[in-house]
Write a protein that holds these residues in place. Structure first.
Motif, short mmCIF file in Angstrom:
data_model
loop_
_atom_site.label_atom_id
_atom_site.label_comp_id
_atom_site.label_asym_id
_atom_site.label_seq_id
_atom_site.Cartn_x
_atom_site.Cartn_y
_atom_site.Cartn_z
N LYS A 1 -9.94 1.46 8.73
CA LYS A 1 -10.29 2.68 8.00
C LYS A 1 -9.24 3.06 6.96
O LYS A 1 -9.59 3.43 5.84
N THR A 2 -7.98 2.96 7.28
CA THR A 2 -6.91 3.33 6.34
C THR A 2 -6.95 2.44 5.11
O THR A 2 -6.85 2.92 3.98
N GLN A 3 -7.13 1.12 5.32
CA GLN A 3 -7.20 0.19 4.20
C GLN A 3 -8.41 0.50 3.33
O GLN A 3 -8.31 0.50 2.10
N ASP B 1 -9.96 3.37 3.05
CA ASP B 1 -9.73 4.65 2.37
C ASP B 1 -8.88 4.45 1.11
O ASP B 1 -9.14 5.08 0.08
N PHE C 1 0.92 -0.83 7.19
CA PHE C 1 0.15 -0.03 8.15
C PHE C 1 0.73 -0.15 9.53
O PHE C 1 1.31 -1.10 9.91
#
Length: 173
Positions: free
Chosen positions: A37-39, A41, A173
């Motif tokens: 999800k972070t990547q 986003d 991350f």
């Protein structure tokens, strides 16, 4: 954001395979956006900021998908501003395309999936962008099925993977 604004701010031209890899959920997906999800986003924020664009042929490739209610199709519609139509009257684009289609016959067939690859490379070359692709350089260039990084290298176009883009920018991350 308009397509014109996106073109001015762009630093990267994304290949469809990067988007497919985030959106395709299943045993063969390398980094689903539900897990990474972070990547995702970060990528989506860059698309929304106009620093990542794609040619309209990538949009067309997404829309040709066999799954009628594929959420990637709706996402692409909602982010249509990122997809840039190539212009056959644009001297830079024609100059970028000519040596590629001359050398690689596969790019002469607009019906094949490789047409979107050609458009990614042409847009990047004509706008001095870095291609963002999940493909890896092949040891030898195949004229029938060339890999994007090989063609980019041959045409002096910068090309990177998502991981290498994050790494070069110091993102971890």
């Amino acid at each position: 954001m308009s397509t014109q604004q996106a073109t001015l701010l762009a630093t990267h031209c994304i290949d469809a395979n990067v988007l497919f890899n985030f959106w395709k959920l299943g045993p063969d997906e390398p980094y689903g956006k539900d897990v990474f999800k972070t990547q995702w986003d970060i990528v989506e924020k860059r698309i929304e900021a106009g620093t990542i664009v794609a040619p309209k042929a990538v949009y067309d490739e997404i829309m040709k998908g066999k799954i009628p209610d594929d959420p990637l199709k709706q996402w692409a519609k909602d982010h249509s501003y990122m997809f840039i139509e190539l212009d056959e009257l644009d001297v830079d684009q024609v100059a970028a395309m000519a040596p590629i289609v001359t050398k690689y016959d596969v790019y002469n067939d607009m019906q094949r999936g490789s047409y979107a690859d050609l458009c990614v490379i042409v847009l990047a070359k004509s706008r001095n962008l870095t291609v963002l692709s999940s493909e890896r350089t092949a040891p030898q260039i195949s004229m029938k099925n060339p890999k994007i990084p090989n063609v980019c290298q041959d045409q002096d176009v910068s090309c990177t993977t998502l991981v290498d883009m994050f790494r070069s920018e110091g993102v971890s991350f």
